[in-house]
Design an enzyme around this catalytic site. Structure first.
Site, PDB file in Angstrom:
ATOM      1  N   ASP A 195     102.706 -16.274  73.419  1.00 54.60           N
ATOM      2  CA  ASP A 195     101.289 -16.309  73.790  1.00 54.60           C
ATOM      3  C   ASP A 195     100.750 -14.890  73.929  1.00 54.60           C
ATOM      4  OD1 ASP A 195      98.937 -17.621  74.190  1.00 54.60           O
ATOM      5  OD2 ASP A 195      99.319 -18.162  76.276  1.00 54.60           O
ATOM      6  N   LYS A 240      99.387 -15.955  92.071  1.00 55.46           N
ATOM      7  CA  LYS A 240      98.935 -17.024  91.184  1.00 55.46           C
ATOM      8  C   LYS A 240      99.336 -18.353  91.800  1.00 55.46           C
ATOM      9  CE  LYS A 240     100.773 -17.368  86.910  1.00 55.46           C
ATOM     10  NZ  LYS A 240     100.857 -17.195  85.449  1.00 55.46           N
ATOM     11  N   VAL A 251      93.860 -17.267  90.972  1.00 60.46           N
ATOM     12  CA  VAL A 251      94.626 -16.054  91.232  1.00 60.46           C
ATOM     13  C   VAL A 251      93.960 -15.304  92.381  1.00 60.46           C
ATOM     14  CG1 VAL A 251      95.444 -13.864  90.317  1.00 60.46           C
ATOM     15  CG2 VAL A 251      95.331 -15.855  88.833  1.00 60.46           C
ATOM     16  N   GLY A 257      90.569 -14.443  90.092  1.00 63.24           N
ATOM     17  CA  GLY A 257      90.652 -15.031  88.765  1.00 63.24           C
ATOM     18  C   GLY A 257      90.757 -16.535  88.892  1.00 63.24           C
ATOM     19  N   VAL A 258      90.160 -17.237  87.930  1.00 61.21           N
ATOM     20  CA  VAL A 258      90.201 -18.686  87.974  1.00 61.21           C
ATOM     21  C   VAL A 258      90.655 -19.169  86.613  1.00 61.21           C
ATOM     22  CG1 VAL A 258      88.861 -20.764  88.386  1.00 61.21           C
ATOM     23  CG2 VAL A 258      88.244 -18.650  89.547  1.00 61.21           C
ATOM     24  N   GLY A 259      91.538 -20.109  86.620  1.00 61.79           N
ATOM     25  CA  GLY A 259      91.996 -20.629  85.332  1.00 61.79           C
ATOM     26  C   GLY A 259      92.285 -22.104  85.445  1.00 61.79           C
ATOM     27  N   GLY A 260      92.603 -22.694  84.316  1.00 62.67           N
ATOM     28  CA  GLY A 260      92.902 -24.111  84.296  1.00 62.67           C
ATOM     29  C   GLY A 260      94.107 -24.453  85.157  1.00 62.67           C
ATOM     30  N   PHE A 261      94.982 -23.512  85.322  1.00 66.06           N
ATOM     31  CA  PHE A 261      96.198 -23.747  86.091  1.00 66.06           C
ATOM     32  C   PHE A 261      95.963 -23.673  87.585  1.00 66.06           C
ATOM     33  CE2 PHE A 261      95.419 -19.371  85.522  1.00 66.06           C
ATOM     34  CZ  PHE A 261      95.652 -18.834  86.763  1.00 66.06           C
ATOM     35  N   GLY A 262      94.856 -23.026  87.996  1.00 64.67           N
ATOM     36  CA  GLY A 262      94.623 -22.783  89.413  1.00 64.67           C
ATOM     37  C   GLY A 262      94.016 -21.402  89.589  1.00 64.67           C
TER      38      GLY A 262
END
Ligand SMILES: *[C@@H]1O[C@H](CO)[C@@H](O)[C@H](O)[C@H]1NC(C)=O
Ligand SMILES: *[C@@H]1O[C@H](CO)[C@@H](O)[C@H](O)[C@H]1NC(C)=O
Ligand SMILES: *[C@@H]1O[C@H](CO)[C@@H](O)[C@H](O)[C@H]1NC(C)=O
Ligand SMILES: *[C@@H]1O[C@H](CO)[C@@H](O)[C@H](O)[C@H]1NC(C)=O
Ligand SMILES: *[C@@H]1O[C@H](CO)[C@@H](O)[C@H](O)[C@H]1NC(C)=O
Ligand SMILES: *[C@@H]1O[C@H](CO)[C@@H](O)[C@H](O)[C@H]1NC(C)=O
Ligand SMILES: *[C@@H]1O[C@H](CO)[C@@H](O)[C@H](O)[C@H]1NC(C)=O
Ligand SMILES: *[C@@H]1O[C@H](CO)[C@@H](O)[C@H](O)[C@H]1NC(C)=O
Ligand SMILES: *[C@@H]1O[C@H](CO)[C@@H](O)[C@H](O)[C@H]1NC(C)=O
Length: 866
Positions: free
Chosen positions: A640, A544, A529, A522-527
């Site tokens: 959220d 994460k 997974v 997984g890829v997100g704005g935070f970094g």
């Protein structure tokens, strides 16, 4: 839609102010700022931080003559926080050298007694010298670790000393193996300056308050030439004080209860009734305020029955002189004059004073005072008991005693030695303990305090945002090894512990093949997974990894640990542990095989979930949220809730995840909401919260209503490339609901599966969650109730539905239920699925086509990047 919506609100400023105040409070506790503070991780080649200390690689301090020493890792990783991931070991002597300013210093030694590569546990036997002082001699580490009289025995040994450095001296700390077969080792060394006359006697102070030999009036001067070893540092009551809560010297204060022989004695906490007035003799850095605010006395039954002394027993090495520092402070409003409460103190059955009267000493409330006594323990057996007894004076008006804290120091002998003998081997416990230690190691109470309670220290200092947790639950924080868990199955959580584990960066690297891109799920704005494996590859976990250096991220990192480590529920995702080291912020969760709920509703290639499955997931997630709102000590508002934050495990059990934004709800009875910055995800935001910045648990209810519609309709909350009425799922669904034709917009994949009365009830609860006025919305408890009812209906009705299905797939209940009557349009359906696909493409992003949820911190998300 994950685009983060943020809005600053004037309410925020107030809140921030509040946070700042708390943060000042927490800083103000660090009354003393040591000129020197070295925390050295021996054998480590990198600097790293634990939550209360910054550990430095030892190489800069190691003297050149130590080239024969080795750096190695323990074969059994230590699950405690601290310098236990590495050690320096050697069969020949090695030395650390420090350039320090003159004055008294704490020297702390941290040992983890286990086997290291090529170094077997029982062979560790050595001496330690610091300057002219012998701290340990012939110290058999495993024997000491095994003989620790704490029943929760541990392989961690912690020793604290005080020594005084003269002008121009360089401090050498040398580790010398005892025999040619044995080796010396050390995991951590800490040096902290202390105020000059905290424990050493001020030569210019000729007051009668100098330490006295017990049984005499002869003063005993704690001269600079002595070294001291801390044997006990205890406060009354059941709470420990961790190193980060000390006045700046990183001392830990254990509880006195386990040394108390008189069960009827009780302890009381005076919570901030009177402000403490420190004096020149007892300045504010002497001890943290909590020490003076908790008092031990005889208790109700004790006062009625004064036949016995209140007695403590402390095991010490014989043949040494000991300093007892007794702390007092009067905070009882009933005691307003000298003579009201007078008591007698015996040390080692000798009279220390028969005129102990705190009000007489201090003339006022809230004035801390220390009395010091010196006692010689003659040489006979190896270990002896030092006793402290207290008794009301017969002429006292109030028949009671009182004491706040006790410190006991061993004073170096005329050979400048503090070394005591090894304990006698106790074959039985030695074997048991060692086996035990192979599975898990636990710190002794003392070290645990040093390490644990302070675990969040560094973060808390850095982060004013989380300062309020300091107040809320500082003492609850425990970071300890979480045992293997076989969770799930029954209705409630089967987890035996609410503790959360600390991972070293090395373990994380091993689990992810050094952050191999192939492991990214997984890829997100935070970094990113990663899917990784821990426990020798046996347990899959979601790892994460936050982008380093993000202050925002750090807040939410701490928040998530805070929240999740106190919450355990079948329908909440479990935090296994975290890693905060080498500038990395990493969270480790149970791996959720089926990823996010959203991925099974739309936007991914997964086969559609059946209506029954969807209902079960909805019930589960609702239960998770209900638990958040009511099950924990304080109400927790998730803030959220969305379909990407509902994860599915291998059995399709729903788990609410991502607590980065979660907040403690209103606390007092008079508080109905929390004023806060608006955070959350567009498409799910409660309009009331958004307009008024007032956060209540009903905002989660709103967001959950949106999730229910997603589940029913199989589409995103917001679609941009569609005709106006369709853009907002909420508006669209409300529109059809009001027309009584909700069936029109049901996910085509559910065709024929939904019993009509189910659809009606489901629509009803979803729409009621979405009411503008939060107070009109149901509670999560109500939502759970209705959804369970719907599920029941559905299960009962499945035969019926099958019939309906055969007769053409209409949802319509042709009888009384015509409010849901629909004329199904297949054109409409295909339009919709097209628009969904198109939409995904046109935004150039895939919501999450990975196995894993985007465990996203919405606040730090970069909308462009996603
Ligand atoms: C502690 O005492 C010193 C000297 O009396 C004073 O300057 C300082 O402000 C005090 N610190 C706190 C946090 O009260
Ligand atoms: C650790 O280092 C950081 C960065 O230099 C600093 O902000 C923090 O106060 C230090 N923490 C401790 C406990 O010294
Ligand atoms: C580690 O910390 C020490 C002392 O703070 C500093 O001198 C050294 O350069 C640091 N080493 C690395 C590799 O960052
Ligand atoms: C340390 O104590 C253990 C347990 O009694 C013993 O087996 C071992 O030989 C001792 N080590 C040394 C080096 O004396
Ligand atoms: C400390 O050790 C260094 C090197 O091992 C040595 O040169 C120095 O003389 C020692 N200093 C003292 C005070 O013992
Ligand atoms: C304290 O006593 C010492 C000698 O015992 C004397 O030299 C010193 O002047 C005295 N100090 C004060 C403040 O009286
Ligand atoms: C105090 O005494 C009463 C009656 O004698 C007894 O019931 C109670 O348990 C005692 N409490 C404690 C704390 O010992
Ligand atoms: C308390 O202990 C002292 C010293 O051992 C002893 O002399 C005294 O008799 C004891 N008092 C009671 C009431 O037990
Ligand atoms: C010290 O006191 C404790 C508790 O009273 C007792 O269990 C222990 O055996 C004593 N130890 C010695 C060396 O007398």
């Amino acid at each position: 839609m994950d685009t983060t919506y943020r809005q600053s609100a004037s309410g925020t400023i107030l809140l921030l102010l509040q946070f700042w105040c708390f943060s000042f409070l927490s800083i103000a506790e660090d009354i003393y700022d040591p000129t020197e503070l070295f925390s050295i991780s021996c054998g480590s080649s990198t600097n790293f931080s634990t939550l209360d200390r910054n550990w430095t690689a030892d190489i800069h301090f190691l003297s050149p003559s130590s080239h024969l020493s080795f750096a190695a890792r323990p074969l059994t990783p230590c699950t405690e926080q601290g310098p236990y991931t590495h050690a320096r070991l050697s069969h020949s002597p090695f030395t650390y050298s420090f350039h320090l300013t003159p004055g008294p210093k704490f020297i702390r030694l941290f040992f983890y007694s286990t086997s290291y590569q090529n170094f077997n546990r029982p062979q560790a036997c050595f001496s330690v010298k610091a300057g002219p002082y012998t701290l340990l001699q012939g110290f058999n580490a495993s024997l000491n670790a095994d003989a620790d009289d704490d029943p929760s025995n541990s392989d961690i040994l912690f020793r604290e000393y005080c020594i005084n450095l003269q002008e121009g001296e360089k401090l050498n700390i040398t580790f010398i193996p005892s025999t040619t077969d044995s080796y010396a080792f050390i995991n951590g060394i800490e040096i902290v300056s202390m105020p000059p006359y905290l424990y050493y006697t001020d030569p210019d102070d000729n007051s009668s308050e100098q330490p006295q030999y017990v049984g005499t009036t002869t003063p005993y001067v704690i001269e600079n030439k002595f070294a001291l070893q801390t044997m006990y540092r205890l406060k009354a009551g059941d709470h420990t004080i961790s190193s980060s809560e000390d006045t700046g010297m990183l001392r830990t204060w254990d509880t006195d209860s386990k040394y108390l022989d008189t069960p009827s004695a009780e302890s009381y906490e005076f919570t901030a009734t009177t402000k403490l007035s420190f004096t020149k003799k007892t300045p504010n850095y002497t001890a943290p305020d909590q020490v003076f605010q908790s008092v031990r006395n005889m208790g109700m039954n004790g006062s009625n029955n004064i036949k016995n002394n209140i007695t403590w027993h402390f095991t010490v090495d014989s043949g040494f002189t000991y300093l007892l520092r007794l702390y007092f402070c009067e905070l009882n409003p009933r005691i307003d004059d000298a003579g009201l409460l007078r008591f007698i103190i015996f040390i080692q059955d000798q009279l220390a004073t028969d005129w102990a009267d705190v009000f007489l000493w201090t003339k006022n409330w809230g004035v801390p005072v220390v009395r010091e006594y010196v006692v010689i323990m003659p040489e006979n057996q190896k270990k002896v008991n030092l006793s402290l007894k207290m008794h009301p004076h017969p002429r006292s008006v109030i028949s009671d005693i009182q004491i706040n804290a006790i410190e006991i120091f061993k004073i170096s002998n005329n050979k400048d030695s503090l070394a005591g003998p090894n304990p006698d081997p106790s074959t039985q416990t030695a074997v048991v303990n060692h086996q035990d230690s192979n599975k898990k190691s636990r710190a002794s109470k003392k070290t645990l305090g040093a390490v644990t309670g302070s675990v969040f220290g560094v973060l808390l200092l850095t982060l004013f945002i989380v300062a309020f947790f300091l107040v809320k639950r500082k003492k609850n924080i425990a970071v300890e090894s979480k045992k293997h868990r076989t969770s799930r199955g029954d209705g409630s959580s089967s987890l035996p512990t609410n503790l959360c584990r600390h991972f070293s960066i090395a373990e994380i690297r091993a689990a992810t093949n050094n952050f191999d891109k192939l492991f990214v799920v997984g890829v997100g704005g935070f970094g990113d997974v990663y899917k990784g494996y821990i426990e020798d590859g046996s347990i899959p976990v979601a790892i994460k990894r936050l982008k380093p250096g993000s202050q925002q991220g750090l807040n939410e990192f701490v928040n998530e640990i805070e929240m999740l480590s106190q919450l355990r529920h079948l329908h909440l995702v479990s935090l296994i542990g975290y890693c905060y080291e080498s500038n990395e912020m990493i969270l480790v969760y149970d791996f959720m095989d089926h990823g996010t709920l959203r991925d099974h509703l739309y936007g991914a290639d997964n086969p559609p979930l059946s209506w029954n499955q969807r209902l079960q997931i909805c019930v589960g997630a609702a239960r998770g949220l209900h638990y958040l709102h009511t099950g924990a000590k304080q109400m927790i508002i998730h803030r959220d809730v969305k379909s990407t934050n509902i994860l599915l495990d291998e059995k399709w059990v729903a788990k609410v995840s991502d607590f980065g934004l979660s907040r403690i709800g209103p606390t007092g009875p008079s508080m109905t909401h929390v004023s806060t910055q608006v955070k959350g995800s567009v498409g799910y935001l409660d309009p009331e919260y958004y307009k008024r910045q007032r956060l209540t648990e009903k905002s989660d209810v709103y967001s959950y209503g949106v999730v229910l519609l997603e589940v029913l309709c199989g589409r995103q909350p917001l679609l941009r490339m569609v005709e106006k009425p369709q853009v907002s799922l909420v508006d669209w669904a409300k529109h059809w609901y009001e027309k009584g034709s909700l069936g029109e917009i049901v996910d085509p994949a559910l065709k024929g599966q939904i019993a009509p009365q189910c659809l009606r009830k489901f629509g009803e609860v979803a729409v009621s969650c979405l009411l503008e006025d939060g107070t009109q919305r149901p509670s999560m408890n109500d939502v759970v109730g209705v959804l369970e009812f719907v599920l029941q209906l559905q299960l009962q009705d499945s035969a019926n539905v099958n019939a309906v299905l055969e007769s053409g797939g209409d949802y319509e209940d042709s009888g009384t239920e015509n409010m849901f009557s629909s004329s199904h349009s297949s054109v409409h359906v295909s339009d919709y699925s097209n628009s969904s696909g198109l939409n995904t493409a046109s935004y150039g992003r895939k919501e999450s086509d990975s196995l894993l949820p985007e465990l996203v911190f919405s606040e730090i998300k970069d909308p462009k990047g996603r």
